[in-house]
Design an enzyme around this catalytic site. Structure first.
Site, PDB file in Angstrom:
ATOM      1  N   ASP A  68      74.454  96.164  74.047  1.00 23.16           N
ATOM      2  CA  ASP A  68      73.423  95.545  74.882  1.00 23.16           C
ATOM      3  C   ASP A  68      72.997  96.406  76.065  1.00 23.16           C
ATOM      4  OD1 ASP A  68      75.869  95.159  76.130  1.00 23.16           O
ATOM      5  OD2 ASP A  68      75.700  92.978  76.232  1.00 23.16           O
ATOM      6  N   ASP A 476      83.625  93.476  83.787  1.00 23.62           N
ATOM      7  CA  ASP A 476      84.085  92.657  82.652  1.00 23.62           C
ATOM      8  C   ASP A 476      85.564  92.810  82.315  1.00 23.62           C
ATOM      9  OD1 ASP A 476      81.538  91.599  82.366  1.00 23.62           O
ATOM     10  OD2 ASP A 476      80.951  93.066  80.856  1.00 23.62           O
TER      11      ASP A 476
END
Length: 759
Positions: A68, A476
């Site tokens: 992404d 993350d």
């Protein structure tokens, strides 16, 4: 990829001192050749969401993966690794590192296409593009589009939105978001035009009320599937199916090669079709549905089979009570009737994978309950190559570690090998090579198949003079202590584990003392280590803290200054047992420590530099006239008290690189540096006494990674046009032990490190 431009620019320090306004710049010196460098990734193996995996249907072992925010990759069967394909994308086109779709040409397997663009709102200033390659991604040509694409937008796991006609490969289709409709190219991706006959541009948005435009964008046309049984080589395929983000009208069909289109009659409503995969042998179009666009959400789903010869629909949902949506849909091309699908949004206790060998009449699942909360698995997990995927947790049943996955929107069975399957998760690519064991009562072995694919977003980097050569702050997955940059660390930071680490620092005179801060739904959001980051414990935090912000460690490790989100700048003696609000510095300021004087700390916000000489208890405003807008980062030089370098600004105002040698009382701007965004220090060059400087900057009209070995008097570009990695503005550092080595933070391509050739 563009050709390499060699550049060395000599730059002179401007003579004036920066006070209320930046001084005039001096001209750049004569260019000389670029330094020769080799570039590699610091190994993490994965670290981000992989929403798409594509196998070529006519050449064995040719596969691609899209991410992404971190570009696209090609599988290398000989080494079982992935090769990055979009490292040539530069600073100005950083949005093109987000890949919304990828397509491999089955007529000419050398050809591959990528639809690129990261955001459809104003976070990405540029439009999307379709990249085309005739050499499997080694080089690319670009066709700009008149609209944006959303590789990191909601719905990015649906697809594939880009498809090549399997019979007439100069014809491609692209599904666009934002109400832009369906687009077609008839010249192998060189030019594109809207298919005006296509009747429905979609209408679904995750949250129509979102003022940022992120969740409120229409997710548009989400997949294109050709029925290759309706064409012959050299003629356009007659029947094409298209998925639309519209819960009432999610599937359309053309039977005249795209001239006219109609809603497929009898289709289910109330859900979105994430995937549409056709088994041409049996004449079945399989569709995986969810009530939302994903990839995080989805509370209801279904799987349907459409028989193309009769026009009949059959609900073949493997779990009618599913509390999640379905995606990750694949057909075994060597065993017609064998289909797999994922419950992509099943977060707890685990994701689910389903398999049928009779076209959906009956299903088996990857795991099921024996007696709750106990589970029986059809698989074993082997994460020895990337042990951090176990996340350092010890969950109670029915949860297990490592998890089978989450956000599993991509699953593909190898069209040439029924035993091989790969699937993407929010952190890696998993796969198996004994898939047939699933059907015979045995257990398949699932391992990471991700080496070479690096997808972390890097927020901060430090390279201490002793101990581990690199400690990182990552989005993350928190971050790692790398004792060897060529090997995957055993575990990310834990105790506590931050969802994202935003800043870290070490004590210059005592590198075993390390501090990190980061984001977590509930605190603590600060952690300390006294063994160079090998082990950690959580500190207390001041009231009101909502995020990590920035942190600085005194040169001797005796105290710390923290500028967290949601609260004022604070200081503490010791390891955060109690905090005192600092005076004289605004909340949200960036903080750093002097690398020699343990009582001296620095801060910056909105064009003003702040200095503390009492350990952060109080700050005094010093130099002004520095960049008031844009991202600004600064560092103090090891071994030289009061020697500070500051980089940053914005293209619409002040932008550049500055130095202070009087602890921030005054700054001098370097002439010839048009823009600079990071600054870091490494081991001095042979014969030099001042540390080598590194910066992500624009110098002499060229964007790149630059090095200076003479305190900024001259600069050499150390990267080239084939190695740019999009946006590199978060952090940079040299290695104090290895001359020439530089660590570069990227936004989605992980940590890149470079060495002078031959070192």
């Amino acid at each position: 990829m563009r050709g390499t431009r060699n550049l060395l620019l000599g730059l002179a320090l401007a003579a004036g001192l920066l006070t209320a306004a930046p001084p005039a710049e001096q001209a750049a010196a004569v260019p000389r050749p670029t330094a020769a460098y080799s570039w590699k990734n610091v190994r993490v193996d994965g670290g981000g969401f992989v929403p798409g995996i594509v196998f070529n249907r006519t050449e064995k072992n040719l596969a691609y993966a899209r991410t992404d925010i971190g570009g696209a990759y090609r599988w290398q069967q000989a080494t079982r690794t992935w090769t990055p394909l979009l490292d040539h994308i530069g600073w100005d086109d950083w949005g093109h590192t987000g890949v919304v779709s990828i397509a491999s040409d089955t007529v000419d397997p050398d050809r591959v296409y990528a639809a690129v663009g990261t955001y459809t709102n104003d976070w990405d200033p540029g439009n999307g593009a379709v990249l085309r390659s005739a050499d499997r991604g080694a080089t690319w040509r670009k066709a700009d589009l008149p609209f944006k694409l959303g590789g990191n937008m909601p719905g990015r796991g649906m697809g594939e939105r880009l498809a090549v006609d399997p019979h007439h490969n100069s014809v491609l289709y692209l599904g666009a978001p934002s109400g832009k409709g369906l687009w077609r190219s008839t010249d192998a991706g060189a030019t594109w035009s809207r298919v005006t006959a296509f009747p429905n541009p979609g209408n679904y948005a995750q949250d129509p009320s979102d003022p940022s435009g992120y969740a409120s964008d229409n997710q548009g046309i989400v997949w294109v599937t050709f029925d290759e049984s309706t064409g012959t080589r050299g003629s356009a395929t007659r029947t094409i199916y298209v998925g639309v983000a519209d819960k009432a009208n999610s599937v359309y069909r053309s039977t005249d090669a795209g001239a006219t289109w109609s809603r497929l009659p009898g289709q289910p409503t109330g859900l979105l079709a994430h995937k549409g995969v056709l088994d041409t042998v049996n004449g079945h179009l399989y569709l995986a549905y969810s009530d939302t666009g994903g990839p995080y959400d989805g509370g209801k789903g279904a799987v349907w089979r459409y028989t193309t010869r009769t026009g009949t629909w059959q609900d073949i949902t493997p779990d009618p009570q599913a509390y999640y949506g379905f995606s990750g849909l694949s057909v075994d091309r060597r065993r017609p009737g064998t289909v797999m699908v994922t419950g992509y949004s099943s977060w707890w206790p685990d994701t689910q994978i389903f398999r049928t060998t009779d076209s959906g009449a009956g299903w088996t699942r990857a795991w099921e309950y024996t007696s709750y909360p106990n589970r029986s698995n059809r698989y074993t997990m082997d994460v020895s190559s990337a042990p951090w995927l176990a996340w350092g947790t010890h969950p109670s049943p029915p949860e297990q570690t490592p998890k089978l996955g989450w956000m599993t929107e991509a699953l593909e069975i190898d069209p040439f090998d029924s035993d091989r399957m790969m699937y993407g998760t929010g952190a890696t690519i998993y796969g198996t090579e004994n898939l047939s064991q699933w059907d015979s009562g045995g257990r398949i072995t699932i391992r990471p198949m991700v080496q070479g694919l690096e997808e972390t977003a890097v927020n901060d980097l430090v390279s201490p003079p002793s101990g581990a050569p690199l400690i990182s702050a990552l989005g993350d997955i928190g971050g790692f202590r790398h004792t060897d940059v060529t090997k995957v660390p055993a575990m990310m930071f834990t105790s506590p584990h931050f969802t994202s680490t935003t800043s870290l620092d070490y004590a210059e005179k005592n590198p075993n003392t390390v501090v990190r801060v980061g984001n977590l739904d509930a605190g603590p959001r600060i952690a300390f280590s006294t063994d160079n980051g090998a082990n950690w414990w959580a500190g207390q935090e001041p009231s009101g803290v909502s995020g990590g912000g920035t942190v600085a460690a005194a040169a001797d490790g005796s105290r710390f200054v923290w500028s967290p989100d949601g609260a004022a700048v604070h200081t503490t003696a010791g390891f955060g047992g109690s905090w005192t609000a600092s005076r004289g510095i605004p909340a949200g300021a960036t903080v750093e420590a002097d690398r020699v004087d343990p009582r001296k700390f620095y801060g910056f916000k909105a064009g003003t530099f702040y200095v503390s000489t009492d350990g952060g208890v109080s700050f005094t405003a010093a130099a002004t006239g520095l960049p008031a807008t844009g991202n600004v980062r600064f560092q103090a030089v090891p071994g030289r008290s009061g020697d500070i370098w500051l980089a940053g600004g914005s293209a619409t105002s002040t932008y550049g690189l500055w130095r202070s040698t009087d602890a921030g009382a005054t700054f001098t701007r370097l002439g010839g540096v048009e823009q600079a965004d990071t600054i870091g220090f490494g081991k001095a060059a042979p014969g030099a006494t001042y540390p080598a400087l590194y910066s992500s900057a624009e110098i002499g009209g060229v964007r790149g990674i630059f090095r200076s070995t003479d305190a900024g008097a001259s600069w050499v570009r150390v990267n080239d046009d084939a190695h740019q990695w999009g946006w590199t503005g978060a952090a940079i550092t040299g290695d104090p032990r290895v001359y020439g080595r530089v660590y570069v933070a990227t936004n989605g391509r992980g940590i890149i490190y470079g060495d002078t050739t031959g070192s």
